[in-house]
Design a protein around this motif. Structure first.
Motif, mmCIF file in Angstrom:
data_model
loop_
_atom_site.group_PDB
_atom_site.id
_atom_site.type_symbol
_atom_site.label_atom_id
_atom_site.label_comp_id
_atom_site.label_asym_id
_atom_site.label_seq_id
_atom_site.Cartn_x
_atom_site.Cartn_y
_atom_site.Cartn_z
ATOM 1 N N THR A 88 8.693 -32.463 -21.834
ATOM 2 C CA THR A 88 7.306 -32.444 -22.334
ATOM 3 C C THR A 88 6.867 -31.063 -22.834
ATOM 4 N N SER A 89 7.397 -30.008 -22.216
ATOM 5 C CA SER A 89 6.963 -28.660 -22.608
ATOM 6 C C SER A 89 7.361 -28.276 -24.025
ATOM 7 N N SER A 90 8.281 -29.032 -24.629
ATOM 8 C CA SER A 90 8.599 -28.736 -26.035
ATOM 9 C C SER A 90 8.267 -29.930 -26.929
ATOM 10 N N ASN A 115 4.837 -31.278 -27.664
ATOM 11 C CA ASN A 115 3.367 -31.327 -27.538
ATOM 12 C C ASN A 115 2.730 -30.662 -28.747
ATOM 13 N N SER A 116 1.418 -30.486 -28.699
ATOM 14 C CA SER A 116 0.690 -29.987 -29.880
ATOM 15 C C SER A 116 0.613 -28.467 -29.963
ATOM 16 N N GLU A 117 1.038 -27.765 -28.933
ATOM 17 C CA GLU A 117 0.968 -26.293 -28.886
ATOM 18 C C GLU A 117 -0.452 -25.779 -29.120
ATOM 19 N N GLY A 174 21.831 -28.149 -15.451
ATOM 20 C CA GLY A 174 22.755 -29.271 -15.282
ATOM 21 C C GLY A 174 22.815 -29.700 -13.824
ATOM 22 N N THR A 175 21.726 -29.493 -13.103
ATOM 23 C CA THR A 175 21.704 -29.752 -11.663
ATOM 24 C C THR A 175 20.500 -30.618 -11.313
ATOM 25 N N GLU A 176 20.793 -31.845 -10.934
ATOM 26 C CA GLU A 176 19.711 -32.793 -10.663
ATOM 27 C C GLU A 176 19.472 -32.916 -9.154
ATOM 28 N N VAL A 177 18.205 -32.865 -8.776
ATOM 29 C CA VAL A 177 17.874 -33.095 -7.361
ATOM 30 C C VAL A 177 17.870 -34.599 -7.127
ATOM 31 N N CYS A 182 8.028 -29.578 -9.567
ATOM 32 C CA CYS A 182 7.495 -29.379 -10.924
ATOM 33 C C CYS A 182 8.288 -30.259 -11.892
ATOM 34 N N ALA A 183 8.567 -31.488 -11.476
ATOM 35 C CA ALA A 183 9.526 -32.327 -12.211
ATOM 36 C C ALA A 183 8.900 -33.188 -13.297
ATOM 37 N N GLY A 184 7.699 -32.874 -13.734
ATOM 38 C CA GLY A 184 7.098 -33.529 -14.901
ATOM 39 C C GLY A 184 7.101 -35.049 -14.801
ATOM 40 N N GLY A 224 5.993 -37.099 -27.836
ATOM 41 C CA GLY A 224 6.088 -36.602 -26.465
ATOM 42 C C GLY A 224 5.533 -37.677 -25.543
ATOM 43 N N ILE A 225 5.780 -37.519 -24.257
ATOM 44 C CA ILE A 225 5.293 -38.526 -23.313
ATOM 45 C C ILE A 225 4.482 -37.864 -22.209
ATOM 46 N N ARG A 226 3.270 -38.367 -22.034
ATOM 47 C CA ARG A 226 2.367 -37.796 -21.023
ATOM 48 C C ARG A 226 2.665 -38.401 -19.647
ATOM 49 N N GLY A 285 1.264 -35.376 -12.435
ATOM 50 C CA GLY A 285 0.249 -35.710 -13.439
ATOM 51 C C GLY A 285 -0.158 -34.491 -14.253
ATOM 52 N N ILE A 286 0.794 -33.583 -14.465
ATOM 53 C CA ILE A 286 0.464 -32.362 -15.222
ATOM 54 C C ILE A 286 0.602 -32.664 -16.727
ATOM 55 N N GLU A 287 -0.368 -33.420 -17.203
ATOM 56 C CA GLU A 287 -0.447 -33.729 -18.636
ATOM 57 C C GLU A 287 -1.329 -32.666 -19.294
ATOM 58 N N SER A 288 -1.822 -32.918 -20.501
ATOM 59 C CA SER A 288 -2.696 -31.958 -21.170
ATOM 60 C C SER A 288 -3.941 -31.712 -20.302
ATOM 61 N N LEU A 348 -0.095 -27.161 -20.607
ATOM 62 C CA LEU A 348 0.517 -26.009 -21.266
ATOM 63 C C LEU A 348 -0.465 -24.825 -21.256
ATOM 64 N N THR A 349 -1.704 -25.121 -21.621
ATOM 65 C CA THR A 349 -2.736 -24.077 -21.623
ATOM 66 C C THR A 349 -2.944 -23.522 -20.218
ATOM 67 N N ALA A 350 -2.891 -24.422 -19.236
ATOM 68 C CA ALA A 350 -3.248 -24.041 -17.865
ATOM 69 C C ALA A 350 -2.080 -23.451 -17.086
HETATM 70 C C1 LIG Z 1 2.039 -35.515 -26.846
HETATM 71 C C2 LIG Z 1 1.612 -34.392 -25.955
HETATM 72 C C3 LIG Z 1 0.806 -33.371 -26.454
HETATM 73 C C4 LIG Z 1 0.381 -32.338 -25.628
HETATM 74 N N1 LIG Z 1 -0.342 -31.324 -26.174
HETATM 75 C C5 LIG Z 1 -0.740 -30.295 -25.395
HETATM 76 C C6 LIG Z 1 -1.481 -29.219 -25.953
HETATM 77 O O1 LIG Z 1 -1.663 -29.134 -27.157
HETATM 78 N N2 LIG Z 1 -1.933 -28.265 -25.108
HETATM 79 C C7 LIG Z 1 -1.727 -28.292 -23.766
HETATM 80 O O2 LIG Z 1 -2.229 -27.438 -23.062
HETATM 81 N N3 LIG Z 1 -0.975 -29.280 -23.218
HETATM 82 C C8 LIG Z 1 -0.467 -30.273 -23.995
HETATM 83 N N4 LIG Z 1 0.301 -31.265 -23.467
HETATM 84 C C9 LIG Z 1 0.640 -31.211 -22.043
HETATM 85 C C10 LIG Z 1 1.798 -30.262 -21.742
HETATM 86 O O3 LIG Z 1 2.822 -30.385 -22.695
HETATM 87 C C11 LIG Z 1 2.332 -30.554 -20.332
HETATM 88 O O4 LIG Z 1 1.249 -30.518 -19.426
HETATM 89 C C12 LIG Z 1 3.374 -29.562 -19.859
HETATM 90 O O5 LIG Z 1 4.361 -29.355 -20.818
HETATM 91 C C13 LIG Z 1 4.016 -30.081 -18.578
HETATM 92 O O6 LIG Z 1 5.041 -29.197 -18.191
HETATM 93 P P1 LIG Z 1 5.969 -29.529 -16.955
HETATM 94 O O7 LIG Z 1 6.756 -28.316 -16.671
HETATM 95 O O8 LIG Z 1 5.144 -30.100 -15.862
HETATM 96 O O9 LIG Z 1 6.887 -30.752 -17.439
HETATM 97 P P2 LIG Z 1 8.251 -30.764 -18.271
HETATM 98 O O10 LIG Z 1 8.215 -29.879 -19.423
HETATM 99 O O11 LIG Z 1 8.549 -32.216 -18.524
HETATM 100 O O12 LIG Z 1 9.319 -30.197 -17.248
HETATM 101 C C14 LIG Z 1 9.764 -30.899 -16.120
HETATM 102 C C15 LIG Z 1 11.231 -30.579 -15.925
HETATM 103 O O13 LIG Z 1 11.687 -31.158 -14.710
HETATM 104 C C16 LIG Z 1 13.039 -31.539 -14.886
HETATM 105 N N5 LIG Z 1 13.398 -32.527 -13.880
HETATM 106 C C17 LIG Z 1 12.861 -33.760 -13.701
HETATM 107 N N6 LIG Z 1 13.462 -34.380 -12.673
HETATM 108 C C18 LIG Z 1 14.388 -33.529 -12.179
HETATM 109 C C19 LIG Z 1 15.328 -33.614 -11.110
HETATM 110 N N7 LIG Z 1 15.419 -34.697 -10.322
HETATM 111 N N8 LIG Z 1 16.149 -32.562 -10.891
HETATM 112 C C20 LIG Z 1 16.067 -31.436 -11.655
HETATM 113 N N9 LIG Z 1 15.195 -31.318 -12.708
HETATM 114 C C21 LIG Z 1 14.357 -32.346 -12.941
HETATM 115 C C22 LIG Z 1 13.029 -32.117 -16.303
HETATM 116 O O14 LIG Z 1 14.331 -32.183 -16.834
HETATM 117 C C23 LIG Z 1 12.106 -31.155 -17.032
HETATM 118 O O15 LIG Z 1 12.816 -30.107 -17.662
HETATM 119 C C24 LIG Z 1 0.771 -32.309 -24.269
HETATM 120 C C25 LIG Z 1 1.599 -33.320 -23.763
HETATM 121 C C26 LIG Z 1 2.038 -34.337 -24.596
HETATM 122 C C27 LIG Z 1 2.962 -35.391 -24.062
#
Ligand SMILES: Cc1cc2nc3c(=O)[nH]c(=O)nc-3n(C[C@H](O)[C@H](O)[C@H](O)COP(=O)(O)OP(=O)(O)OC[C@H]3O[C@@H](n4cnc5c(N)ncnc54)[C@H](O)[C@@H]3O)c2cc1C
Length: 370
Positions: free
Chosen positions: A43-45, A47-49, A170-173, A204-206, A316-318, A349-352, A355-357
């Motif tokens: 999700t971190s790559s 999104n809308s940046e 390359g290491t999954e929990v 922090c597994a998104g 991307g997927i929220r 539930g770390i959706e939009s 990235l900003t936060a």
């Molecule tokens: C369409 C869209 C648009 C958005 N636009 C914006 C925006 O403009 N501004 C803004 O502020 N926010 C935006 N967001 C929200 C933002 O992108 C996310 O809140 C943020 O990127 C979440 O980061 P994260 O690290 O939690 O998740 P992720 O980037 O998904 O990282 C989680 C990581 O955990 C890893 N992982 C998962 N399970 C395991 C496991 N079992 N073992 C090891 N690793 C694991 C995954 O491989 C992944 O790399 C947007 C989101 C979407 C979907």
């Protein structure tokens, strides 16, 4: 004997990276486990940046507080470390009379959240700032902007490493088991399955963060941690639209997203999106048949658009806690001491505006750990 570490961070998206950088300052042994071959591939790559101002969320929510704090930290960091960014501002537009009241409410909401620079604009004032936009009225947010999120990820990764964080890609929990005051974390990499012992786990597994909580033994239905996937697609516009509009243009938000908006990227591409629809699976393909929907949504405030100038781009997927039709849900950032898991911090539930936060979330987690 099992390897023992202080902190296991699961996931190297922006949240895992920012948190690793933040807590690695304190002489702790920090390991980040990431299932993909490198950081930031989910999700971190995708999104809308956009650097959000912090307008939409209820006051006192984590989303509001951490967005406003994170925005300031992010501008400061981008400025100091030459990460490309542009405080281009944004106009939220009311397409018709019925939406003007809603703009006024949004202005009040933003002010309650500490976004002090918002300005209501009449139709003429919108036209003056953005001659190509059609709107009955607008809400100008001067502190909204765009930035290069890929360079932010690179920067956070490099600094976390400099400060001593170890990364296992390359290491999954695949398992978490409480062992007294510590946890046995089971991991799978190309050499097979092994265990490490960690005192603290940061989840922090998104998109997988609910499953990680479940692995640890939390009843995620009872806790309200079950995630719903909500897909957002983008369509690109023909290069002839470059530089027609200089700010971000957002319509009235939808139930699950901020609405299809207009954005010119730092490299000059023009994009529409993201849409918002709930899905069961993670599939990043863009459905070309959605073109008409994008066109109809954007045409309301971008009257110059031609249907044939839209092309499917990316998605991307929220990771949403709020299911279809449900009310607002805040970020979950919780130390699970009370539920019987001391040392386990869930970020779910770390959706939009995640990235900003991100930088503010990292500080919040550090305080929680202390
Ligand atoms: C369409 C869209 C648009 C958005 N636009 C914006 C925006 O403009 N501004 C803004 O502020 N926010 C935006 N967001 C929200 C933002 O992108 C996310 O809140 C943020 O990127 C979440 O980061 P994260 O690290 O939690 O998740 P992720 O980037 O998904 O990282 C989680 C990581 O955990 C890893 N992982 C998962 N399970 C395991 C496991 N079992 N073992 C090891 N690793 C694991 C995954 O491989 C992944 O790399 C947007 C989101 C979407 C979907």
């Amino acid at each position: 004997m099992l390897a023992e570490i202080d902190v296991a961070i699961i996931g190297a998206g922006v949240i895992g990276l920012a948190t690793a950088r933040e807590i690695a300052q304190g002489k702790k042994e920090v390991f980040v486990f990431e299932k993909n071959r490198t950081f930031g591939l989910e999700t971190s790559s995708r999104n809308s940046e956009v650097i959000h101002a912090g307008i939409y969320y209820p006051e006192d929510s984590l989303k509001a507080k951490l967005c406003v704090e994170g925005k300031n930290l992010l501008y400061e960091l981008c400025g100091k470390h030459t990460i490309a960014h542009k405080k281009c501002g944004k106009i939220i537009v009311a397409a018709d009379e019925s939406e003007v009241t809603w703009l006024e409410q949004l202005l009040e909401q933003g002010r309650r959240n500490g976004v002090a620079d918002l300005v209501l604009l009449s139709r003429t004032e919108v036209k003056k700032l953005e001659p190509h936009i059609e709107a009955r009225a607008g809400l100008l947010s001067p502190s909204s902007g765009i930035f290069d999120s890929h360079n932010l990820l690179k920067f956070l990764y490099a600094q976390a490493r400099e400060r001593g964080t170890e990364f296992a890609f390359g290491t999954e929990v695949i398992g978490i088991e409480r062992k007294g005051a510590k946890y046995k974390v089971q991991i799978r990499d190309r050499d097979g399955i092994s265990d490490v012992i960690a005192r603290v786990i940061l989840n922090c597994a998104g998109l997988n963060s609910d499953r990680i909580a479940q692995l640890a033994g939390i009843d995620i239905t009872r806790a309200g941690y079950r995630l719903h996937y909500c897909k957002g697609e983008y369509f690109s516009l023909d290069s002839k639209y470059r530089n027609l509009v200089s700010r971000l243009i957002y319509p009235a938000p939808e139930q699950a997203g901020h609405g299809i908006h207009w954005r010119q990227t730092l490299d000059g591409r023009v994009l529409l999106g993201p849409s918002a629809h709930y899905v069961e699976e993670i599939d990043y393909s863009v459905d070309g048949t959605h073109k008409q929907y994008f066109y109809d949504s954007a045409k309301r405030f971008l009257p110059f658009l031609d249907l044939e100038d839209l092309a499917p781009e990316s998605s991307g997927i929220r990771p949403k806690l709020q299911g279809p039709g449900e009310d607002f849900r805040d970020f979950v950032i919780a130390h699970e001491e009370k539920t019987g898991f001391p040392g386990l911090i869930n970020l779910i539930g770390i959706e939009s505006p995640g990235l900003t936060a991100a930088l503010a979330i990292a500080r919040y987690v550090r305080t929680m750990m202390a």
